[in-house]
Design a protein around this motif. Structure first.
Motif, short mmCIF file in Angstrom:
data_model
loop_
_atom_site.label_atom_id
_atom_site.label_comp_id
_atom_site.label_asym_id
_atom_site.label_seq_id
_atom_site.Cartn_x
_atom_site.Cartn_y
_atom_site.Cartn_z
N SER A 1 0.84 -1.19 0.00
CA SER A 1 0.00 0.00 0.00
C SER A 1 0.87 1.24 0.00
N HIS A 2 0.22 2.41 -0.14
CA HIS A 2 0.99 3.64 -0.21
C HIS A 2 1.55 4.04 1.15
N TYR B 1 -4.25 1.49 -7.32
CA TYR B 1 -4.40 2.94 -7.45
C TYR B 1 -4.04 3.40 -8.85
N ALA C 1 -2.05 9.66 -6.77
CA ALA C 1 -2.59 8.31 -6.85
C ALA C 1 -4.04 8.38 -6.40
N ARG C 2 -4.90 7.74 -7.17
CA ARG C 2 -6.34 7.82 -6.90
C ARG C 2 -6.95 6.42 -6.96
N SER C 3 -7.77 6.10 -5.99
CA SER C 3 -8.46 4.82 -6.01
C SER C 3 -9.49 4.82 -7.12
N ASP D 1 -10.68 8.07 -2.80
CA ASP D 1 -9.47 8.07 -1.99
C ASP D 1 -8.29 8.44 -2.89
N SER D 2 -7.57 9.50 -2.56
CA SER D 2 -6.42 9.90 -3.35
C SER D 2 -5.38 10.52 -2.44
#
Length: 285
Positions: free
Chosen positions: A44-45, A88, A99-101, A106-107
């Protein structure tokens, strides 16, 4: 803005998943079958290391029917996005790399002031991101953790990039006397011009097995291909496909099927050129 280039991992492939601990991201091709095994590490980020997913795709099943296109706002061009292992969308928005879901609201910001106009965004196997900055004519490497930016290469009009498992970046220069260049992301001295005097190349992709390059020849309505020999050297350009319209970008899936955007439609062709069909058009939702 409607983005027609599909976000493809394996269209027409039947996945079966199993968990397996690994430390790297790689593609393993079984030479005795039509099955590709894609091994990815789920991170994950936040920087946490997850559990790898072992996915097997059955490349013998028939292609699914053509689909309607999905609208994703804020993406500048059909080359200007990629997808991370944790799902993402990574792209330039307002000059920043974000980065965007895709499925949720969610970003987060990866790096500020990366490119006011980008035509190529690709995630390397360690999560760092390469961006083709049209405004400055440069290829930029962005550190996924710190947001630090490194200019790797200058070109007249960088337009379309891809990366391979050895951290090589391939970039097309969209010009009347355009070119295709390979450069290593972490050793820029390891660089070579693979082709020159190309008329308006607009997009490049590496095949899943790493043995072929496909290049969109924008204004002459063709897709070119280059093949790697037994010594690991790239051969010359060949015309792989004559098109009825202008290709804007090109990509592949895990089974080696080649996809290209042709203005209002996305089409695909099997690597052996035995099957061709449409994927999506502007009539989708």
């Amino acid at each position: 803005m409607r983005i027609l280039m599909p976000m493809i991992l394996a269209v027409g492939c039947a996945p079966v998943e199993a968990e397996k601990p690994v430390d790297t991201v790689d593609t393993i091709t079984d030479s005795d079958s039509d099955t590709d095994v894609i091994v990815t590490t789920d991170t994950s980020h936040t920087g946490d290391t997850g559990t790898a997913t072992l996915t097997t795709y059955d490349c013998t099943i028939p292609w699914p029917a053509s689909q309607g296109a999905h609208t994703v706002s804020a993406i500048a061009s059909s080359e200007d996005f990629d997808i991370t292992d944790d799902g993402y969308l990574v792209h330039i928005e307002g000059g920043n790399l974000v980065a965007r879901s895709y499925l949720a609201d969610d970003s987060f910001l990866i790096a500020a002031n990366v490119a006011s106009n980008a035509a190529g965004t690709r995630v390397l196997k360690n999560g760092d991101i390469a961006v083709a900055n049209v405004s400055t004519g440069s290829l930029v490497l962005v550190d996924r953790l710190t947001g630090a930016k490194t200019n790797l290469l200058s070109r007249n009009w960088p337009n379309g990039i891809d990366v391979d498992k050895d951290d090589n970046i391939y970039i097309t220069d969209f010009a009347d006397n355009g070119s295709l260049t390979r450069i290593n992301a972490y050793n820029p001295a390891d660089m070579e011009i693979l082709a020159q005097n190309m008329y308006r190349p607009n997009g490049v992709v590496v095949s899943p097995d790493g043995n072929f390059l496909y290049i969109a020849a924008n204004w002459i309505d063709q897709i070119w291909r280059m093949e790697k020999d037994v010594n690991g050297d790239w051969g010359g350009l060949m015309i792989w496909k004559e098109l009825p319209g202008v290709p804007q970008s090109v990509t592949t899936d895990a089974c080696g099927t080649v996809y290209w955007e042709n203005w209002a439609q996305v089409r695909r062709m099997s690597a052996d050129r035995s099957e061709e069909g449409g994927v999506a058009d502007a009539g989708g939702g």
